[in-house]
Motif scaffolding. Structure first.
Motif, mmCIF file in Angstrom:
data_model
loop_
_atom_site.group_PDB
_atom_site.id
_atom_site.type_symbol
_atom_site.label_atom_id
_atom_site.label_comp_id
_atom_site.label_asym_id
_atom_site.label_seq_id
_atom_site.Cartn_x
_atom_site.Cartn_y
_atom_site.Cartn_z
ATOM 1 N N TYR A 24 1.572 -6.379 11.857
ATOM 2 C CA TYR A 24 0.663 -5.278 11.547
ATOM 3 C C TYR A 24 -0.685 -5.586 12.166
ATOM 4 O O TYR A 24 -1.066 -6.757 12.301
ATOM 5 C CB TYR A 24 0.530 -5.116 10.026
ATOM 6 N N GLY A 56 -5.011 -3.626 6.173
ATOM 7 C CA GLY A 56 -5.177 -2.218 5.815
ATOM 8 C C GLY A 56 -4.050 -1.359 6.360
ATOM 9 O O GLY A 56 -3.565 -0.447 5.680
ATOM 10 N N GLN A 57 -3.633 -1.638 7.571
ATOM 11 C CA GLN A 57 -2.521 -0.883 8.148
ATOM 12 C C GLN A 57 -1.251 -1.121 7.331
ATOM 13 O O GLN A 57 -0.520 -0.184 7.014
ATOM 14 C CB GLN A 57 -2.300 -1.283 9.608
ATOM 15 N N GLU A 71 -1.042 -1.972 4.186
ATOM 16 C CA GLU A 71 -1.185 -1.307 2.890
ATOM 17 C C GLU A 71 -0.946 0.195 3.024
ATOM 18 O O GLU A 71 -0.377 0.831 2.133
ATOM 19 C CB GLU A 71 -2.564 -1.600 2.287
ATOM 20 N N GLY A 72 -1.357 0.789 4.140
ATOM 21 C CA GLY A 72 -1.109 2.213 4.367
ATOM 22 C C GLY A 72 0.386 2.525 4.414
ATOM 23 O O GLY A 72 0.837 3.522 3.836
ATOM 24 N N PHE A 73 1.149 1.661 5.075
ATOM 25 C CA PHE A 73 2.603 1.862 5.117
ATOM 26 C C PHE A 73 3.213 1.678 3.735
ATOM 27 O O PHE A 73 4.079 2.454 3.310
ATOM 28 C CB PHE A 73 3.243 0.888 6.119
ATOM 29 N N ASP A 77 1.760 2.110 0.863
ATOM 30 C CA ASP A 77 1.351 3.221 0.006
ATOM 31 C C ASP A 77 2.178 4.475 0.297
ATOM 32 O O ASP A 77 2.625 5.167 -0.619
ATOM 33 C CB ASP A 77 -0.143 3.502 0.207
ATOM 34 N N ALA A 78 2.424 4.763 1.561
ATOM 35 C CA ALA A 78 3.236 5.930 1.930
ATOM 36 C C ALA A 78 4.647 5.794 1.366
ATOM 37 O O ALA A 78 5.223 6.761 0.850
ATOM 38 C CB ALA A 78 3.275 6.088 3.445
ATOM 39 N N GLN A 134 4.656 6.291 -2.490
ATOM 40 C CA GLN A 134 4.535 7.708 -2.858
ATOM 41 C C GLN A 134 5.855 8.451 -2.646
ATOM 42 O O GLN A 134 6.259 9.266 -3.477
ATOM 43 C CB GLN A 134 3.412 8.365 -2.060
#
Ligand SMILES: [Zn+2]
Length: 145
Positions: free
Chosen positions: A120, A124-125, A127-129, A131-132, A135
């Motif tokens: 990654y 942050g990148q 964590e974005g994956f 989080d998606a 959800q």
């Protein structure tokens, strides 16, 4: 079921295959183009195109069959282990869901060939994956135990 599903034809005996296991809900047979000799495919007997369409009660059972075949590869083939994989739509060469069980040996070269890895860009990148995925998972039913 679609006409011409080669896996259904194997099940029905109209296309030859080297059958490894014939179970009430599953059929296991050798892949005609193995990664390593003994590479086995396990499919539900009933035509199901994708993992998402596989009836819930067969999801865990499919992996259980994979575990059983992987265990058999040690005494039967002298394998040290196995790689289990399922292509879901992308790279799925036959539209009938199937689990690959590939016999593995230490230093067999599969790691670099089949499993390229990347990093990654930053935390942050990643964590974005994560989080998606969290959800999307929140909106999906949980497997039945
Ligand atoms: Zn089929």
């Amino acid at each position: 079921m679609p006409a011409g599903c080669v896996f259904d034809q194997i099940r029905d005996g109209t296309v030859p295959a080297h059958i490894v296991a014939d179970e009430p809900d599953f059929l296991a047979f050798l892949d005609v183009r193995p990664v390593f000799p003994g590479h086995t495919l396990i499919m539900p007997r009933r035509h199901v195109a994708t993992l998402g369409e596989l009836p819930e009660h067969l999801v865990g059972a499919l992996f259980g069959q994979g575990r059983r075949v992987a265990q058999a590869m040690r005494p039967a083939l002298g394998a040290h282990g196995a790689f289990l994989a399922l292509n879901d739509e992308v790279s799925q060469s036959v539209a009938h869901v199937h689990l690959h069980v590939v016999p593995r040996r230490r230093k067999d070269g599969l790691r670099g060939f089949f499993w390229p890895r990347q990093a990654y860009a930053d935390d942050g990148q990643a964590e974005g994956f994560a989080d998606a995925l969290r959800q999307a998972l929140a909106g999906l039913p949980r497997p039945v135990p």
